[in-house]
Design a protein around this motif. Structure first.
Motif, mmCIF file in Angstrom:
data_model
loop_
_atom_site.group_PDB
_atom_site.id
_atom_site.type_symbol
_atom_site.label_atom_id
_atom_site.label_comp_id
_atom_site.label_asym_id
_atom_site.label_seq_id
_atom_site.Cartn_x
_atom_site.Cartn_y
_atom_site.Cartn_z
ATOM 1 N N GLU A 132 0.832 -1.202 0.000
ATOM 2 C CA GLU A 132 0.000 0.000 0.000
ATOM 3 C C GLU A 132 0.870 1.256 0.000
ATOM 4 O OE1 GLU A 132 -3.103 2.503 2.808
ATOM 5 O OE2 GLU A 132 -2.565 0.472 3.408
ATOM 6 N N ALA A 133 1.895 1.277 0.840
ATOM 7 C CA ALA A 133 2.796 2.430 0.890
ATOM 8 C C ALA A 133 3.476 2.632 -0.462
ATOM 9 C CB ALA A 133 3.838 2.237 1.994
ATOM 10 N N ALA A 134 3.883 1.542 -1.104
ATOM 11 C CA ALA A 134 4.566 1.643 -2.399
ATOM 12 C C ALA A 134 3.658 2.260 -3.450
ATOM 13 C CB ALA A 134 5.037 0.254 -2.839
ATOM 14 N N HIS A 135 2.420 1.777 -3.554
ATOM 15 C CA HIS A 135 1.494 2.322 -4.556
ATOM 16 C C HIS A 135 1.190 3.792 -4.285
ATOM 17 C CE1 HIS A 135 0.434 -1.066 -7.126
ATOM 18 N NE2 HIS A 135 0.526 -1.845 -6.057
ATOM 19 N N ARG A 136 1.015 4.138 -3.030
ATOM 20 C CA ARG A 136 0.707 5.528 -2.700
ATOM 21 C C ARG A 136 1.874 6.452 -3.031
ATOM 22 N NH1 ARG A 136 -2.296 5.473 3.122
ATOM 23 N NH2 ARG A 136 -1.939 7.725 2.853
ATOM 24 N N LEU A 137 3.095 6.025 -2.731
ATOM 25 C CA LEU A 137 4.271 6.844 -3.032
ATOM 26 C C LEU A 137 4.531 6.899 -4.531
ATOM 27 C CD1 LEU A 137 6.423 5.663 -0.019
ATOM 28 C CD2 LEU A 137 5.617 8.004 -0.401
ATOM 29 N N ALA A 138 4.257 5.802 -5.247
ATOM 30 C CA ALA A 138 4.409 5.817 -6.706
ATOM 31 C C ALA A 138 3.452 6.810 -7.338
ATOM 32 C CB ALA A 138 4.187 4.411 -7.271
ATOM 33 N N ARG A 139 2.221 6.880 -6.814
ATOM 34 C CA ARG A 139 1.259 7.868 -7.329
ATOM 35 C C ARG A 139 1.703 9.287 -6.982
ATOM 36 N NH1 ARG A 139 -2.411 3.700 -5.948
ATOM 37 N NH2 ARG A 139 -2.845 4.604 -3.901
ATOM 38 N N ALA A 140 2.197 9.486 -5.762
ATOM 39 C CA ALA A 140 2.657 10.820 -5.353
ATOM 40 C C ALA A 140 3.831 11.288 -6.210
ATOM 41 C CB ALA A 140 3.050 10.815 -3.873
ATOM 42 N N ALA A 141 4.690 10.357 -6.615
ATOM 43 C CA ALA A 141 5.853 10.703 -7.440
ATOM 44 C C ALA A 141 5.489 10.911 -8.907
ATOM 45 C CB ALA A 141 6.913 9.610 -7.323
ATOM 46 N N GLY A 142 4.244 10.577 -9.277
ATOM 47 C CA GLY A 142 3.841 10.695 -10.671
ATOM 48 C C GLY A 142 4.288 9.514 -11.509
ATOM 49 N N ILE A 143 4.745 8.433 -10.865
ATOM 50 C CA ILE A 143 5.201 7.235 -11.580
ATOM 51 C C ILE A 143 4.014 6.363 -11.967
ATOM 52 C CG2 ILE A 143 6.597 5.136 -11.368
ATOM 53 C CD1 ILE A 143 8.175 7.782 -11.514
ATOM 54 N N GLU A 144 3.034 6.261 -11.090
ATOM 55 C CA GLU A 144 1.827 5.477 -11.364
ATOM 56 C C GLU A 144 0.640 6.433 -11.456
ATOM 57 O OE1 GLU A 144 0.901 1.797 -9.133
ATOM 58 O OE2 GLU A 144 -1.014 2.770 -8.715
ATOM 59 N N VAL A 145 -0.047 6.359 -12.579
ATOM 60 C CA VAL A 145 -1.257 7.160 -12.778
ATOM 61 C C VAL A 145 -2.407 6.181 -12.971
ATOM 62 C CG1 VAL A 145 -2.408 8.867 -14.207
ATOM 63 C CG2 VAL A 145 0.066 9.025 -13.840
ATOM 64 N N PRO A 146 -3.381 6.150 -12.066
ATOM 65 C CA PRO A 146 -4.484 5.199 -12.196
ATOM 66 C C PRO A 146 -5.161 5.289 -13.563
ATOM 67 C CG PRO A 146 -4.575 6.276 -10.057
ATOM 68 C CD PRO A 146 -3.512 6.985 -10.857
ATOM 69 N N GLY A 147 -5.348 4.126 -14.187
ATOM 70 C CA GLY A 147 -6.003 4.064 -15.485
ATOM 71 C C GLY A 147 -5.093 4.278 -16.672
ATOM 72 N N ASP A 148 -3.831 4.594 -16.439
ATOM 73 C CA ASP A 148 -2.883 4.825 -17.527
ATOM 74 C C ASP A 148 -2.197 3.506 -17.865
ATOM 75 O OD1 ASP A 148 -1.027 5.669 -19.351
ATOM 76 O OD2 ASP A 148 0.037 7.028 -17.995
ATOM 77 N N GLY A 149 -2.625 2.880 -18.948
ATOM 78 C CA GLY A 149 -2.066 1.590 -19.334
ATOM 79 C C GLY A 149 -0.757 1.677 -20.083
ATOM 80 N N ARG A 150 -0.256 2.870 -20.355
ATOM 81 C CA ARG A 150 1.010 3.037 -21.083
ATOM 82 C C ARG A 150 2.015 3.829 -20.256
ATOM 83 N NH1 ARG A 150 1.949 -0.296 -24.594
ATOM 84 N NH2 ARG A 150 3.074 1.097 -25.983
ATOM 85 N N GLY A 151 1.931 3.686 -18.949
ATOM 86 C CA GLY A 151 2.807 4.445 -18.056
ATOM 87 C C GLY A 151 4.176 3.815 -17.866
ATOM 88 N N CYS A 152 4.765 4.082 -16.719
ATOM 89 C CA CYS A 152 6.121 3.623 -16.411
ATOM 90 C C CYS A 152 6.112 2.206 -15.845
ATOM 91 C CB CYS A 152 6.758 4.544 -15.371
ATOM 92 S SG CYS A 152 6.955 6.238 -15.910
ATOM 93 N N ARG A 153 7.196 1.489 -16.106
ATOM 94 C CA ARG A 153 7.435 0.223 -15.417
ATOM 95 C C ARG A 153 8.117 0.559 -14.092
ATOM 96 N NH1 ARG A 153 9.292 -4.589 -19.490
ATOM 97 N NH2 ARG A 153 7.500 -4.443 -20.891
ATOM 98 N N TRP A 154 7.615 -0.020 -13.014
ATOM 99 C CA TRP A 154 8.225 0.226 -11.706
ATOM 100 C C TRP A 154 8.020 -0.981 -10.809
ATOM 101 C CZ3 TRP A 154 5.296 0.132 -7.239
ATOM 102 C CH2 TRP A 154 3.906 0.245 -7.392
ATOM 103 N N ILE A 155 8.911 -1.116 -9.843
ATOM 104 C CA ILE A 155 8.775 -2.155 -8.824
ATOM 105 C C ILE A 155 9.120 -1.555 -7.468
ATOM 106 C CG2 ILE A 155 9.291 -4.071 -10.391
ATOM 107 C CD1 ILE A 155 12.111 -4.196 -9.165
#
Length: 201
Positions: A104-127
């Motif tokens: 949960e912390a990872a997904h929230r921080l990825a969204r805050a960093a602009g790395i993960e955008v909900p619904g964006d199927g062509r975004g960044c690869r991240w782990i």
């Protein structure tokens, strides 16, 4: 939670080795206890009969793929240093988080960093890697799957810091403000001007 943003790298291998606390290996499989979160569309790239546990070398290769698929993508400084690395450390007195809490912390921080955008199927690869006690590492390739360079929010550092405070509160962790003396290994998130000064020097 104390976030620290590393200088962007050209390859994910050294940041992944730092996150693991050991060299990447073609023999060691990383389970979902180590790679606690990843970009949402990863399952579309995994064949039904393909193994679900990848080695650290294979994870690094998955993060490197956008370099090969988009050889002319370049960043704002006209460079190819696309590997984003965010390190997050817990306060020494914090309890150990569960796998779902780390995820949960990872997904929230990825969204805050602009790395993960909900619904964006062509975004960044991240782990997100949780291999060392009290530490989470978020690694991403800023070359998006559509070949463009990820544009991070101008206030990304502030957003990361604010989200870390919210995660602390939601998970009942020690707030940074209550920390009288940070641990020697934990460094506060630098300001944008401080990072720019480091790069220019």
């Amino acid at each position: 939670m104390i976030p620290r943003l590393h200088i962007r790298a050209h390859t994910p291998r050294a940041p992944l080795a730092e996150a693991l606390g050991r060299p990447v290996s073609p023999d060691e499989g990383l389970t979902d206890h180590t790679v606690v979160a990843h970009w949402p569309d990863l399952d579309y790239y995994t064949l039904d009969d393909e193994q679900k546990i990848w080695t650290s070398v294979q994870w690094a290769e998955h993060l490197e793929d956008p370099y090969m698929e988009h050889p002319f993508a370049a960043g704002p400084e006209d460079d190819r240093h696309a590997i984003f690395h965010l390190e997050i450390r817990l306060h020494p007195n914090d309890r150990e988080l569960t796998g779902p809490e780390w995820a949960e912390a990872a997904h929230r921080l990825a969204r805050a960093a602009g790395i993960e955008v909900p619904g964006d199927g062509r975004g960044c690869r991240w782990i997100a890697v949780q291999a060392q006690p009290g530490r989470l590492d978020l690694l991403a390739n800023l070359i998006r799957l559509d070949g463009t360079w990820n544009t991070r929010p101008a206030n990304a550092l502030r957003r990361l810091s604010d989200e870390a405070r919210r995660v602390e509160q939601d998970l009942c962790l020690t707030p940074v403000q209550a920390t009288h003396q940070p641990s020697a290994s934990a460094r506060p998130l630098p300001t944008a001007s401080a990072q720019l000064a480091t790069i220019l020097s």
